[in-house]
Design an enzyme around this catalytic site. Structure first.
Site, PDB file in Angstrom:
ATOM      1  N   ASP A 102     -16.010   9.906   3.952  1.00  0.00           N
ATOM      2  CA  ASP A 102     -15.023   9.131   3.212  1.00  0.00           C
ATOM      3  C   ASP A 102     -14.810   7.824   3.965  1.00  0.00           C
ATOM      4  O   ASP A 102     -15.196   7.696   5.127  1.00  0.00           O
ATOM      5  CB  ASP A 102     -13.708   9.908   3.076  1.00  0.00           C
ATOM      6  CG  ASP A 102     -12.882   9.486   1.862  1.00  0.00           C
ATOM      7  OD1 ASP A 102     -13.250   8.499   1.184  1.00  0.00           O
ATOM      8  OD2 ASP A 102     -11.862  10.140   1.588  1.00  0.00           O
ATOM      9  N   ASP A 103     -14.214   6.861   3.282  1.00  0.00           N
ATOM     10  CA  ASP A 103     -13.947   5.585   3.934  1.00  0.00           C
ATOM     11  C   ASP A 103     -12.818   5.688   4.941  1.00  0.00           C
ATOM     12  O   ASP A 103     -12.848   5.082   6.003  1.00  0.00           O
ATOM     13  CB  ASP A 103     -13.649   4.482   2.902  1.00  0.00           C
ATOM     14  CG  ASP A 103     -12.496   4.818   1.959  1.00  0.00           C
ATOM     15  OD1 ASP A 103     -12.003   5.970   1.969  1.00  0.00           O
ATOM     16  OD2 ASP A 103     -12.090   3.937   1.184  1.00  0.00           O
ATOM     17  N   ASP A 106      -6.197   9.194   5.782  1.00  0.00           N
ATOM     18  CA  ASP A 106      -4.843   8.664   5.905  1.00  0.00           C
ATOM     19  C   ASP A 106      -3.916   9.782   6.364  1.00  0.00           C
ATOM     20  O   ASP A 106      -3.684   9.965   7.553  1.00  0.00           O
ATOM     21  CB  ASP A 106      -4.410   8.067   4.564  1.00  0.00           C
ATOM     22  CG  ASP A 106      -3.098   7.302   4.624  1.00  0.00           C
ATOM     23  OD1 ASP A 106      -2.217   7.665   5.433  1.00  0.00           O
ATOM     24  OD2 ASP A 106      -2.924   6.354   3.852  1.00  0.00           O
TER      25      ASP A 106
END
Length: 168
Positions: A102-103, A106
């Site tokens: 994933d980028d 969070d």
């Protein structure tokens, strides 16, 4: 994460993102081999393509999960498309040998959903925030929890006011 807690801006250019994704591939090179990649869409699509090229991985699958419903506010996670059964069978029920990309991690909510699907997969992100770090295995750059990352696919080329002007 709610917009009112995002006080810092971190704009990332295409060049910078490409360099960071290649750095992720370098870091992952010793962690494999990987039989396939599962990218978390949409943010994981670009780094997964770069990492797959660099590591020579041809089997690429997506798992489609929505958690940011209006770009700023993170809500409940919703699996829009699960991982294909053929990929899960090829990797074994626990996902050993699969690289999940994933980028950004969070809060870790999205990664946890996928971790539950593939508990033994290797999880990698380009960027990580402190709340999500414990759930992933590899990342390149850590940013503070109150930072909003502006990815290049979300931006146009516009003037950015100086920090001293109080604009994040």
């Amino acid at each position: 994460m709610s917009d009112d807690r995002q006080t810092k801006a971190f704009p990332v250019s295409w060049d910078q993102f490409h360099r960071d994704a290649r750095a992720l591939a370098w870091r992952l090179a010793g962690a494999g081999p990987f039989s396939g990649i599962v990218c978390i869409t949409r943010g994981g699509l670009v780094p997964a393509a770069i990492v797959a090229r660099e590591l020579g991985v041809r089997l690429i699958e997506t798992v489609c999960i929505a958690s940011y419903h209006d770009y700023k506010n993170q809500g409940d996670t919703e699996v829009l498309k699960p991982i294909a059964e053929a990929v899960i069978k090829a990797a074994g029920a626990n996902g050993r040998g699969i690289l999940v990309i994933d980028d950004l991690v969070d809060t870790g909510k999205t990664a946890k959903v996928v971790r539950d699907m593939l508990p033994e997969a290797h999880f990698a992100t380009v960027y990580a925030k402190p709340l999500g770090r414990p759930i992933i295995d590899t990342f390149i750059t850590e940013v503070s929890q109150d930072t909003w990352i502006y990815f290049p696919w979300d931006m146009g080329l516009t003037f950015q006011p100086p920090i001293r002007d109080g604009v994040a």
